[in-house]
Write a protein that holds these residues in place. Structure first.
Motif, mmCIF file in Angstrom:
data_model
loop_
_atom_site.group_PDB
_atom_site.id
_atom_site.type_symbol
_atom_site.label_atom_id
_atom_site.label_comp_id
_atom_site.label_asym_id
_atom_site.label_seq_id
_atom_site.Cartn_x
_atom_site.Cartn_y
_atom_site.Cartn_z
ATOM 1 N N ALA A 174 -0.697 -2.111 0.576
ATOM 2 C CA ALA A 174 0.379 -2.935 0.029
ATOM 3 C C ALA A 174 1.729 -2.516 0.591
ATOM 4 O O ALA A 174 2.552 -3.364 0.976
ATOM 5 N N MET A 175 1.973 -1.205 0.676
ATOM 6 C CA MET A 175 3.242 -0.717 1.217
ATOM 7 C C MET A 175 3.425 -1.140 2.671
ATOM 8 O O MET A 175 4.510 -1.577 3.079
ATOM 9 N N VAL A 176 2.366 -1.001 3.464
ATOM 10 C CA VAL A 176 2.449 -1.386 4.876
ATOM 11 C C VAL A 176 2.729 -2.885 4.993
ATOM 12 O O VAL A 176 3.563 -3.315 5.806
ATOM 13 N N SER A 177 2.070 -3.696 4.183
ATOM 14 C CA SER A 177 2.271 -5.144 4.225
ATOM 15 C C SER A 177 3.708 -5.509 3.865
ATOM 16 O O SER A 177 4.335 -6.359 4.514
ATOM 17 N N VAL A 178 4.242 -4.863 2.831
ATOM 18 C CA VAL A 178 5.610 -5.163 2.395
ATOM 19 C C VAL A 178 6.614 -4.828 3.484
ATOM 20 O O VAL A 178 7.487 -5.643 3.823
ATOM 21 N N GLN A 179 6.514 -3.627 4.045
ATOM 22 C CA GLN A 179 7.507 -3.199 5.025
ATOM 23 C C GLN A 179 7.366 -3.951 6.353
ATOM 24 O O GLN A 179 8.365 -4.312 6.980
ATOM 25 N N MET B 80 3.915 5.425 -3.998
ATOM 26 C CA MET B 80 5.058 4.586 -3.662
ATOM 27 C C MET B 80 6.218 5.398 -3.106
ATOM 28 O O MET B 80 7.107 4.864 -2.444
ATOM 29 N N ALA B 81 6.232 6.718 -3.388
ATOM 30 C CA ALA B 81 7.300 7.561 -2.859
ATOM 31 C C ALA B 81 7.305 7.580 -1.326
ATOM 32 O O ALA B 81 8.307 7.916 -0.706
#
Length: 307
Positions: free
Chosen positions: A12-17, A232-233
């Motif tokens: 999810a983090m990779v997709s968002v950024q 998430m950090a």
């Protein structure tokens, strides 16, 4: 095979950024708000068509939670992309991370927990470097607003994900988010739309919000907010990396230290947070009829079981 919850969170983090970095190429044609709205609108249409949520049987608690999540998602998406249009991506994500970090500190119920937001704030000052005359107040304001939205979004996503079966809650919340963002982004998006931009918007919508938010909701069903927040950090670091690789936003040594401080604060805050199981508010929250038997369908619990 069930994908591990931490892998979903990192995806999810990779997709968002990645989606945020690539969205900047649409700013000139659609404006930042227009690029945000077209992604949310496309994702909402796709998910509504796939999940076909049925409003019958929804309790008042589910409706209120979904409405709040959709409103938070729409507002957060708008102010985040407006901040990205004014500040480096890594800086925006670091400021935005103050939201969930503050939630973790408040949930700890200890004064000592306030040291972590303070440490992160020092890191953010290093990122914004106000002493060199590069302070963009509108950009910082949008990023702070995004921080507030992100903190609420995480809590509401866990709540709705626990109450509503499958991805139906996400489909309904994205539809609300598209309506919330429409007054700000619908007209510039439609006015600047071309077949090529439509294809780009479709691809970006798959990255974020569709895949990113779906991964987050699925991860939060099987992770505590503490564990999720610890992962998430890493997001400020990912934002800085994608800003460097895709947008040529090279951070200074002071800014690198600032990102490191924000990441350290996030990990420290979550590891010191009290351990608590994921809340499961819900067997009666949503009762859908199975099309084949007419009997009530099961409700998915936060850890993936079906009642």
């Amino acid at each position: 095979m069930r994908i591990p919850a931490p892998a979903l969170a990192v995806s999810a983090m990779v997709s968002v950024q990645l989606g945020a970095a690539l969205s900047t190429h649409l700013f000139a044609a659609l404006t930042p708000a227009g690029s945000a709205w077209i992604r949310v609108a496309i994702a909402a249409v796709i998910l509504m068509a796939v999940t076909r949520p049925r409003l019958r049987g929804l309790t008042r608690s589910v409706l209120v939670g979904t409405l709040l999540l959709g409103t938070a998602t729409g507002a957060m998406t708008l102010v985040f992309i407006e901040a990205v249009a004014r500040l480096p991506l890594g800086t925006v994500v670091a400021i935005e991370f103050l939201g969930p970090l503050s939630v973790a500190a408040i949930r700890a119920h200890r004064r000592s927990a306030l040291v972590w937001p303070a440490l992160a704030l020092v890191g953010v000052v290093g990122l914004t470097r106000p002493w060199v005359g590069q302070l963009n107040l509108p950009g910082i304001g949008f990023a702070v607003a995004s921080a507030v939205g992100w903190g609420g979004y995480i809590l509401l996503t866990q709540r709705v994900g626990a109450q509503v079966r499958g991805l139906q809650g996400l489909a309904m919340s994205l539809s609300i988010a598209a309506l919330v963002a429409a007054p700000f982004g619908a007209w510039p998006a439609i006015h600047g739309l071309t077949p090529m931009i439509a294809l780009q918007g479709l691809g970006l919508a798959l990255l974020v919000p569709l895949l990113a938010f779906a991964f987050e909701m699925l991860a939060l069903r099987r992770m505590s907010v503490t564990a999720f927040g610890t992962l998430m950090a890493l997001e400020p670091g990912l934002g800085t990396a994608f800003g460097l690789l895709l947008l040529a936003q090279t951070p200074s040594p002071v800014q690198v230290v600032g990102v490191a401080l924000v990441i350290a604060a996030g990990i420290g805050a979550q590891r010191k947070a009290p351990l608590a199981p994921v809340e499961a508010p819900v067997a009666p929250a949503l009762a859908l009829a199975r099309p084949d038997t007419g009997e009530p369908a099961g409700v998915t619990c936060p850890r993936g079981e079906t009642l």
